[in-house]
Design a protein around this motif. Sequence first.
Motif, mmCIF file in Angstrom:
data_model
loop_
_atom_site.group_PDB
_atom_site.id
_atom_site.type_symbol
_atom_site.label_atom_id
_atom_site.label_comp_id
_atom_site.label_asym_id
_atom_site.label_seq_id
_atom_site.Cartn_x
_atom_site.Cartn_y
_atom_site.Cartn_z
ATOM 1 N N LYS A 154 40.346 -24.081 28.796
ATOM 2 C CA LYS A 154 41.561 -24.775 28.389
ATOM 3 C C LYS A 154 42.612 -23.749 27.969
ATOM 4 C CE LYS A 154 39.360 -29.060 26.856
ATOM 5 N NZ LYS A 154 39.147 -29.988 25.700
ATOM 6 N N ALA A 155 43.754 -23.789 28.610
ATOM 7 C CA ALA A 155 44.816 -22.835 28.303
ATOM 8 C C ALA A 155 46.173 -23.467 28.578
ATOM 9 C CB ALA A 155 44.645 -21.556 29.114
ATOM 10 N N GLU A 156 47.140 -23.099 27.750
ATOM 11 C CA GLU A 156 48.532 -23.508 27.970
ATOM 12 C C GLU A 156 49.268 -22.315 28.571
ATOM 13 O OE1 GLU A 156 52.560 -24.523 25.377
ATOM 14 O OE2 GLU A 156 50.586 -24.500 24.401
ATOM 15 N N PHE A 157 49.916 -22.526 29.717
ATOM 16 C CA PHE A 157 50.573 -21.425 30.418
ATOM 17 C C PHE A 157 52.087 -21.514 30.302
ATOM 18 C CE2 PHE A 157 46.441 -21.600 32.529
ATOM 19 C CZ PHE A 157 46.104 -20.253 32.557
ATOM 20 N N LEU A 158 52.687 -20.360 30.051
ATOM 21 C CA LEU A 158 54.133 -20.202 30.067
ATOM 22 C C LEU A 158 54.454 -19.162 31.132
ATOM 23 C CD1 LEU A 158 54.558 -19.856 26.205
ATOM 24 C CD2 LEU A 158 55.079 -21.899 27.539
#
Length: 237
Positions: free
Chosen positions: A26-30
């Motif tokens: 689970k990761a939030e990417f910018l």
Amino acid sequence: MKILIVSEEAEHRNEIQHAFRQGEVKAEFLEAQLGLEAIKMAKRHEPDFLFVDVHLSGESGLEIAELLYQLDLRTELILMGKEAAYAVEAFRLRAFYYLLQPFQQDDLEYLVYLMQKEHRNRRNTLGHKLPIECQEGISYISPKEIVYVSKNKENKTVSIYTTEEHYISTYTLQELEQKLIAYHFLRVHKSYLINLLYVKSLKPYYNGTYNLYVEQYNEPIPVSRNYVKSLRHRLEI
């Protein structure tokens, strides 16, 4: 975990994200394509990990990495490049990893594993509390409750000011600085350590120095000239 990828190559950005999806991480990417855009995003979001391609048009990826390193964020830097020689620069900047292009599947998988391990270690650290000895026994304080710390010149003790209490600590200011380095704390004066999350305003005082004001307290905190630049870098978007 929060990840910022700085690359002009959409393929590279997609490959990195695909590696995390494959590993069911689970990761939030910018994403950013330009160096200055990346600096603004890094200061605003403080990602856990930051991928920077050394090959950026118009500006050197290494120069951007250098600027990001100087911001002193709690962000692990991952440099990406086509030449193995750039690994030396990665070492100089204390980068978490140097990812060689074109990406190899086993290299990406190993990096994802290392990042997961580092992220878990950080989360465990964030659960720790600071023990303060007092007459009633030992009080345990969460770092996020601490507004600022100051050294008392008269009796050479150290005071810890929280959102609700004031404690006298047996720690030195240097010891507290090391214990709180994993959180949002910054030295702004030889006698003061502040939690950046509680900064309210910064006002010029005298000869390049400033007075800083924090939430919960009305007393001004002095900011020495040599700390002003790093303070503004950490605070401003």
